[in-house]
Design a protein around this motif. Structure first.
Motif, short mmCIF file in Angstrom:
data_model
loop_
_atom_site.label_atom_id
_atom_site.label_comp_id
_atom_site.label_asym_id
_atom_site.label_seq_id
_atom_site.Cartn_x
_atom_site.Cartn_y
_atom_site.Cartn_z
N PHE A 73 39.75 35.64 52.89
CA PHE A 73 39.35 36.77 52.04
C PHE A 73 38.89 36.28 50.67
O PHE A 73 37.88 36.74 50.14
N HIS A 74 39.61 35.32 50.10
CA HIS A 74 39.24 34.76 48.80
C HIS A 74 37.84 34.14 48.87
O HIS A 74 37.00 34.39 48.00
N ILE A 75 37.60 33.35 49.89
CA ILE A 75 36.32 32.66 50.04
C ILE A 75 35.19 33.66 50.22
O ILE A 75 34.14 33.56 49.58
N ARG A 76 35.40 34.65 51.07
CA ARG A 76 34.36 35.65 51.34
C ARG A 76 34.05 36.45 50.07
O ARG A 76 32.88 36.72 49.76
N THR A 77 35.07 36.83 49.32
CA THR A 77 34.89 37.60 48.09
C THR A 77 34.11 36.79 47.06
O THR A 77 33.19 37.30 46.42
N LEU A 78 34.47 35.52 46.88
CA LEU A 78 33.77 34.68 45.90
C LEU A 78 32.35 34.37 46.34
O LEU A 78 31.43 34.36 45.52
N ALA A 79 32.13 34.17 47.62
CA ALA A 79 30.77 33.88 48.13
C ALA A 79 29.83 35.04 47.83
O ALA A 79 28.66 34.84 47.50
N ALA A 80 30.33 36.27 47.91
CA ALA A 80 29.50 37.44 47.62
C ALA A 80 29.03 37.44 46.16
O ALA A 80 27.92 37.87 45.86
N VAL A 81 29.86 36.93 45.27
CA VAL A 81 29.51 36.91 43.85
C VAL A 81 28.60 35.73 43.52
O VAL A 81 27.65 35.86 42.76
N LEU A 82 28.90 34.58 44.10
CA LEU A 82 28.11 33.39 43.80
C LEU A 82 26.72 33.44 44.43
O LEU A 82 25.81 32.76 43.98
N GLY A 83 26.57 34.25 45.48
CA GLY A 83 25.28 34.32 46.16
C GLY A 83 24.97 33.05 46.93
O GLY A 83 23.82 32.73 47.17
N ARG A 84 26.02 32.35 47.30
CA ARG A 84 25.86 31.11 48.05
C ARG A 84 26.69 31.18 49.32
O ARG A 84 27.35 32.17 49.60
N SER A 85 26.70 30.09 50.07
CA SER A 85 27.43 30.05 51.32
C SER A 85 28.93 30.08 51.09
O SER A 85 29.42 29.84 49.98
N ALA B 165 52.04 36.33 44.67
CA ALA B 165 50.88 37.20 44.39
C ALA B 165 49.73 36.69 45.24
O ALA B 165 49.76 35.56 45.74
N TYR B 166 48.73 37.53 45.42
CA TYR B 166 47.54 37.12 46.17
C TYR B 166 46.39 36.91 45.20
O TYR B 166 46.14 37.75 44.34
N GLY B 167 45.71 35.78 45.35
CA GLY B 167 44.58 35.51 44.49
C GLY B 167 44.18 34.06 44.57
O GLY B 167 44.61 33.32 45.45
N PHE B 168 43.35 33.67 43.62
CA PHE B 168 42.86 32.29 43.58
C PHE B 168 42.42 31.94 42.18
O PHE B 168 42.22 32.80 41.33
N ALA B 169 42.30 30.64 41.95
CA ALA B 169 41.75 30.12 40.70
C ALA B 169 40.42 29.49 41.04
O ALA B 169 40.29 28.78 42.04
N ALA B 170 39.41 29.75 40.22
CA ALA B 170 38.08 29.20 40.47
C ALA B 170 37.37 28.99 39.14
O ALA B 170 37.66 29.66 38.15
N LYS B 171 36.44 28.06 39.13
CA LYS B 171 35.63 27.81 37.95
C LYS B 171 34.43 28.75 38.00
O LYS B 171 33.62 28.68 38.93
N LEU B 172 34.34 29.63 37.01
CA LEU B 172 33.30 30.67 36.98
C LEU B 172 32.69 30.78 35.60
O LEU B 172 33.31 30.43 34.60
N THR B 173 31.49 31.31 35.56
CA THR B 173 30.87 31.66 34.28
C THR B 173 31.38 33.06 33.90
O THR B 173 31.87 33.81 34.76
N PRO B 174 31.25 33.46 32.65
CA PRO B 174 31.64 34.82 32.27
C PRO B 174 30.89 35.90 33.06
O PRO B 174 31.48 36.91 33.43
N LYS B 175 29.62 35.68 33.36
CA LYS B 175 28.85 36.65 34.15
C LYS B 175 29.41 36.78 35.56
O LYS B 175 29.53 37.87 36.11
N GLN B 176 29.76 35.64 36.17
CA GLN B 176 30.33 35.66 37.51
C GLN B 176 31.69 36.35 37.51
O GLN B 176 32.00 37.11 38.43
N ALA B 177 32.47 36.13 36.47
CA ALA B 177 33.78 36.78 36.37
C ALA B 177 33.62 38.30 36.27
O ALA B 177 34.36 39.05 36.92
N GLU B 178 32.66 38.75 35.47
CA GLU B 178 32.41 40.20 35.35
C GLU B 178 31.97 40.79 36.68
O GLU B 178 32.38 41.88 37.06
#
Length: 127
Positions: free
Chosen positions: A53-65, A81-94
């Protein structure tokens, strides 16, 4: 009558291709420069492994595989808790905040209880 040559058209196409690749690489470089670690809290996924779920959710935002999203994730949280840590830009976080199942996206912060400029006894008296 002289035949028109394809050189000007080919040159223009090559120049356009070069400029678009240059622009894409500059955008990628800017994203990496502005990226920092964010903690993303999500709802408990129903009927799906949390990591998937984490991977699928982040892939939708990054626009990549999903492979690229998997590489961007630094850590999965699946116990308290459920979640993940990832390196993101402020735009990607929003953008990630608007995804279904995402509860909170916040910058990672590091807190220290040790101040190297004070002695251990002074630290204890402060507490």
């Amino acid at each position: 009558m002289a035949k028109p040559t394809l050189f000007p058209i080919a040159f223009a196409l090559l120049l356009l291709l070069f400029l678009s690749s240059l622009s894409a690489s500059e955008t990628a470089a800017e994203e990496k420069e502005d990226a920092s670690v964010y903690i993303v809290f999500v709802e408990e996924p129903a009927g799906e492994e949390p990591e998937a779920f984490h991977i699928r959710t982040l892939a939708a935002v990054l626009g990549r595989s999903e492979e690229a999203a998997e590489q961007a994730i630094l850590f999965h949280y699946t116990h308290a808790a459920y979640g993940f840590a990832a390196k993101l830009t402020p735009k990607q976080a929003e953008k990630l905040k608007k995804q279904p199942g995402v509860l909170e996206v916040m910058p990672s912060r590091t807190y220290s209880i040790h101040d190297p400029t004070t002695s251990a006894s002074a630290q204890l008296s402060v507490i």
